[in-house]
Structures are given as C-alpha cells and as structure tokens.
Design an enzyme around this catalytic site. Structure first.
Site, PDB file in Angstrom:
ATOM      1  N   SER A 268       0.860  -1.185   0.000  1.00 40.92           N
ATOM      2  CA  SER A 268       0.000   0.000   0.000  1.00 40.92           C
ATOM      3  C   SER A 268       0.892   1.229   0.000  1.00 40.92           C
ATOM      4  O   SER A 268       2.117   1.115   0.094  1.00 40.92           O
ATOM      5  CB  SER A 268      -0.891   0.006   1.241  1.00 40.92           C
ATOM      6  OG  SER A 268      -0.095   0.292   2.378  1.00 40.92           O
ATOM      7  N   LYS A 269       0.246   2.389  -0.074  1.00 44.13           N
ATOM      8  CA  LYS A 269       0.991   3.652  -0.126  1.00 44.13           C
ATOM      9  C   LYS A 269       1.962   3.798   1.051  1.00 44.13           C
ATOM     10  O   LYS A 269       2.979   4.460   0.944  1.00 44.13           O
ATOM     11  CB  LYS A 269       0.012   4.826  -0.105  1.00 44.13           C
ATOM     12  CG  LYS A 269      -0.571   5.107  -1.456  1.00 44.13           C
ATOM     13  CD  LYS A 269      -1.249   6.468  -1.464  1.00 44.13           C
ATOM     14  CE  LYS A 269      -2.096   6.597  -2.707  1.00 44.13           C
ATOM     15  NZ  LYS A 269      -3.340   7.302  -2.483  1.00 44.13           N
ATOM     16  N   ARG A 270       1.570   3.196   2.155  1.00 38.17           N
ATOM     17  CA  ARG A 270       2.410   3.211   3.360  1.00 38.17           C
ATOM     18  C   ARG A 270       3.833   2.725   3.052  1.00 38.17           C
ATOM     19  O   ARG A 270       4.793   3.128   3.685  1.00 38.17           O
ATOM     20  CB  ARG A 270       1.726   2.260   4.349  1.00 38.17           C
ATOM     21  CG  ARG A 270       2.073   2.316   5.773  1.00 38.17           C
ATOM     22  CD  ARG A 270       0.990   1.574   6.559  1.00 38.17           C
ATOM     23  NE  ARG A 270       0.714   0.239   6.032  1.00 38.17           N
ATOM     24  CZ  ARG A 270       1.485  -0.818   6.237  1.00 38.17           C
ATOM     25  NH1 ARG A 270       2.594  -0.713   6.911  1.00 38.17           N
ATOM     26  NH2 ARG A 270       1.133  -1.997   5.743  1.00 38.17           N
ATOM     27  N   GLY A 272       5.465   3.190   0.297  1.00 43.59           N
ATOM     28  CA  GLY A 272       6.132   4.061  -0.685  1.00 43.59           C
ATOM     29  C   GLY A 272       5.244   4.186  -1.910  1.00 43.59           C
ATOM     30  O   GLY A 272       4.041   3.938  -1.835  1.00 43.59           O
TER      31      GLY A 272
END
Ligand code: GLU
Length: 509
Positions: A268-270, A272
């Site tokens: 996920s965006k977490r 990167g």
C-alpha cells in the site's frame, strides 16, 4: 477452446490510479498475448458510475502506453478510435447487452427474481452464524410461485435477479494453481442484477453486478485466458456457474499472487510509491518498471537472468513459470534495475526527462543555450541517483552552494579545523584575488600545485578544504569535472555562483 490464438483482456475499473498490482496483471496479459501471437484487449469496467471517473480512465491508458503495453482492441479515447470488433469496450455502454442476456436466463428458468429485503437477508445470515452454517443465501425465492411473483411485481417490490445453481461442484483450471473446485453450497445462488423494479425495461432492468458482466463480456469477447489478481479467485466459481448457465465454454484462468511490502503486509501507499504515474514522476524509466514488474511472481528459466527488455520478456515469458506464492515488492531491486537502464539510456532522452526537475534552478536559462552544459551535468550526476527526481538534491554541489551551511556542517567543520586547511584556503583566496577573469581548470590545477609546493600540504589535507569551499562538501563526484561545470554554468547565466564567487564567499565567512 481456441488455444492457438489466445485472446486475453485487461479489465481495470477506472476508480483510481493504475497501481503496480494491476500494472503487473496488464503486463502478464500483454506478454502472454504477444508471445502466443494472440490478442490483448482493454476493457473498461466502469459500471460503478459513482466511483468511475474519466480522468482515471485517461490516466490508465496513458500509463499503459508509457509502459509500452499497447492493446489490439479497446475503447476510443483522445488518441485513438475504438479498435476491434467485439465492442463496445466500456461496460457502461453495454447495458443493453446485459439486459438481453438476463432476459434469456429468466425465460429459460435459469435465473429467478429474489424479493428478499436486506433486513431479511441479514436475519438469515445471523441465523447461519448462530447455527455455524455457511453464510450463503438460502435459496428462499427459488420456489416462489408465479402468482406471488406477479403480485410482488405489480406492487412494485424491488428485486434482485439470482442465478439458479444446480447442486454440483464448480470447477475451473488455473494455470498458476492447477485444478480448483468449489462446492455449490459455498457459492449459493449468486446475484446477477440488483435493484430491479420490473418497470418499463421489463424484468431485466436493474444494476448488473461485476461477476455477471465480467462473464458475459469475457464470453462475448471470446476471451480464452483470464489472467488477473488472486483477489478474484472466490468470484470465479460464480463466474463458472454463469458460463455453464449460458452453455458457454469456460476459459482457462491464471490468478496472480498478491504483492506484499517488505513487512509482508499487502502493498500500500504506506510502503512508498505504488501508482505507475508516481513512479514516472519520480524518474523511473518504463523499461525498468516493466522489467521489475515481470519479476514480481515470474522468473527466468535459467533461474538467474534478471534484466530483460520488453522484447526479451516476450520471448521468455510463460504462465507456467508464474508462482502462486506472494511476491514481495523490493524497492532496492527496482532501484538497481533503474540504475541499470539509466546507464544505458541515450543522453538526449535523459535530458528531456530531467529538464523538469531543474525548472526552478534553471529559471531564465535558455534550454538551447545550456543544452551541452546540461548534458555534462547529467553525465556527472545521473550515475549517482536511483531515480531522476533525486537529481536536484544530488547536484546540490552545483546549484545549492551555501557558504555558511558548508562551514556549519559537522563533518566539514572537522576538516576545516586543521591549521593546514586555513593555510590552504588563504593561499587559494590570494591567487583568486590576484587573477583576472574566469577560473579556468588549467589555472586552478596550477594553483593547487603551487599551494602544495609552498605549504607542503598534500592529499586529503590539501583537497578536502578546497572541495568544501567550492562545492559545500568534502566528497562527491569527480572534482575535475565539477569545477569546469560550475564555472561554465555561471558563465552561461545559470543562477549559480562562479568558482571565484564561491571561494571569496567561503573565505569571507
Ligand atoms: N474490474 C475488475 C478489477 O479491476 C476486473 C477483474 C477481472 O479481471 O475479472 O478488479
């Protein structure tokens, strides 16, 4: 089933940016089609009108083109008309087709209206949980008599259209996982269309659901291999039941493993960047990303080759070598591949790609006038970056000279504390002051030799303070390339201090 000329599709929903998971699905479909001389088609699954947006559709087409994944059939967009004879390729334009097929299933008694309200279904589910039974629809409306159906319709009661699944195992073949089987009772009668009202459009009006439209489309578009993410495995038995109800051949499936972050959580965006357009903005090359995505779940036959052009992948790719275990997204490896392709990229291409990162620093400079200089800058700094958007920070020795910050830096301060450093810099400043005009690299070299002879200081003690005074750091890219770059850049009117100005400022601080 026609396996000599496979037809595969990439079927994204335009509800967000194209991320690495879907891009890998698109790539594997594309490679499979190209390798087999088949057809790769793009279908836009935009039946969720609230969440689908045109800008996402345009962006995903742009992203696919950027990755080099062209499609043989697909909807019209700003760059091209509709291609292919199986259209329309946007589901929102195919509603009449779905309605016609629903009508057929209802007429043949293979589907039925279900008038259960959400409350009734919820009560049924709770009861199933309490009794530890499977949480699936009981099939209550299967046996409604025609009089009740007619009364409900006349009363305008909303209903769903459900497929009647005969009790038998639902099987499909998965090229990644082998044979897969689901018992019919774990699926129950799936909804094909929801919120129908039996109005002017007849029984088939309403909102057709994903499992239904995807199957109708895959069948009518003569898809031979459905290659997609493994989050769709549990949908597949429902789709198989729909193929069977229509008497259509069931395609082959290939469900691709989930992509995880280094912590083994779903990527996920977490973790990167995850969207293709973000990687593009960061200055990753499409060939690096394509190469990396290919390796996320597939490996070369020799077990070691890791760099592949799209052309080479087309030769080497096979679904048989795709692994069912989750793939871990490794940014270091992606960076390694990007550096590999940056090294091979044409300087002119790098210049075009990188100019935008310097728009602030180069404000006022005429791109044509500074072109050669810019190529030299890139030749020096591109080998030091993982992706091109790191260039402004990496080229700080050229653009970001700040005498006070250079002195304040702890490592620099340690170098400058030596008596020899002070002597060297004052000798250098004297020479710069006594000299007219630009500081040519040859003159500079001569001064360094003179200072060495006059002071007896040499090596690191001689060069580190000088580097700090001119570039702000005691280490970095080759100094004999940096120095002329700085001097030439200042002479070309780029907004940076010249070598002379740097030394004077530094010594004056
Ligand atoms: N629109 C679906 C998705 O984006 C497609 C799934 C499929 O390939 O069947 O997940």
């Amino acid at each position: 089933m026609n396996t000599t000329n496979p037809r595969v599709r990439f079927a994204p929903s335009p509800t967000g940016m194209l991320h690495v998971g879907n891009a890998r699905t698109a790539l594997y479909n594309w490679l499979f089609a190209r390798r087999a001389g088949g057809v790769f088609l793009l279908r836009i699954e935009d039946t969720d009108l609230e969440r689908s947006e045109e800008r996402y559709e345009a962006q995903l087409m742009e992203d696919l083109r950027w990755l080099g994944l062209d499609w043989d059939e697909g909807p019209a967009d700003a760059d091209s008309g509709e291609k292919g004879e199986f259209g329309p390729y946007r589901q929102s334009e195919r509603l009449a087709i779905y309605a016609e097929h629903t009508e057929r299933l209802l007429n043949e008694g293979k589907a039925y209206p279900c008038f259960c309200t959400p409350e009734e279904l919820e009560a049924e589910r709770k009861q199933a949980v309490a009794g530890h039974g499977p949480q699936v629809y009981s099939g209550r409306c299967r046996t409604l008599d025609q009089t009740t159906i007619d009364e409900n319709l006349a009363a305008g009661k909303p209903f769903a259209v459900r497929l009647k699944i005969e009790d038998h195992p639902l099987r499909f073949h998965d090229l990644v996982r082998g044979p897969v089987e689901f018992a019919a009772e774990t699926v129950s009668d799936p909804i094909l269309v929801r919120s129908a009202t039996g109005g002017a459009g007849g029984m088939s009006e309403g909102i057709p659901v994903y499992n239904y439209v995807v199957t109708v489309d895959d069948a009518l578009m003569e898809i031979t291999h459905v290659i997609r993410g493994d989050d769709h495995i549990s949908n597949t038995p429902k789709q198989v039941a729909i193929y069977e109800a229509f008497g259509w051949p069931v395609p082959e499936f290939a469900h691709l493993s989930t992509i995880l972050g280094a912590d083994r959580e779903r990527l996920s965006k977490r973790h990167g960047a995850t969207s293709i357009s973000t990687f593009r903005e960061m200055g990753y090359l499409p060939e690096a990303l394509v190469n990396y995505l290919a390796l996320l779940g597939w490996g070369a036959e020799d077990g070691k080759t890791e760099t592949f052009t799209l052309e080479e992948l087309t030769q080497a790719f096979s679904l048989e070598r795709v692994t069912p275990s989750p793939a871990i997204f490794d940014f270091d490896k992606l960076n390694w591949l990007n550096r590999h392709y940056l090294k091979q990229a044409e300087p002119e291409r790098l210049a075009t790609l990188s100019w935008g990162y310097f728009s602030a620093q180069m404000a006022g400079a005429d791109p044509a006038a500074v072109h050669t200089w810019f190529l030299q800058l890139l030749a020096l700094f591109v080998p030091a970056v993982d992706h091109l958007d790191q260039l402004p920070a990496t080229s700080a020795p050229v653009f970001g000279f700040d005498a006070e910050a250079a002195r304040a830096n702890e490592e620099n301060a340690a170098v400058l504390a030596a008596d020899s450093a002070r002597t060297v810099l004052s000798e250098l400043a004297n020479r710069v002051r006594a000299h007219q005009g630009r500081v040519a690299p040859e003159a500079f070299k001569e001064w360094m030799n003179e200072i060495k002879a006059a002071t007896g200081v040499k090596g690191k003690e001689l060069f580190h303070p000088v580097r700090i005074a001119i570039t702000g750091a005691h280490s970095g890219r080759e100094f004999d390339k940096l120095l002329p770059l700085i001097e030439d850049g200042a002479a070309l009117g780029i907004n940076i201090p010249s070598v002379r100005q740097r030394i004077e400022r530094f010594v004056g601080v």
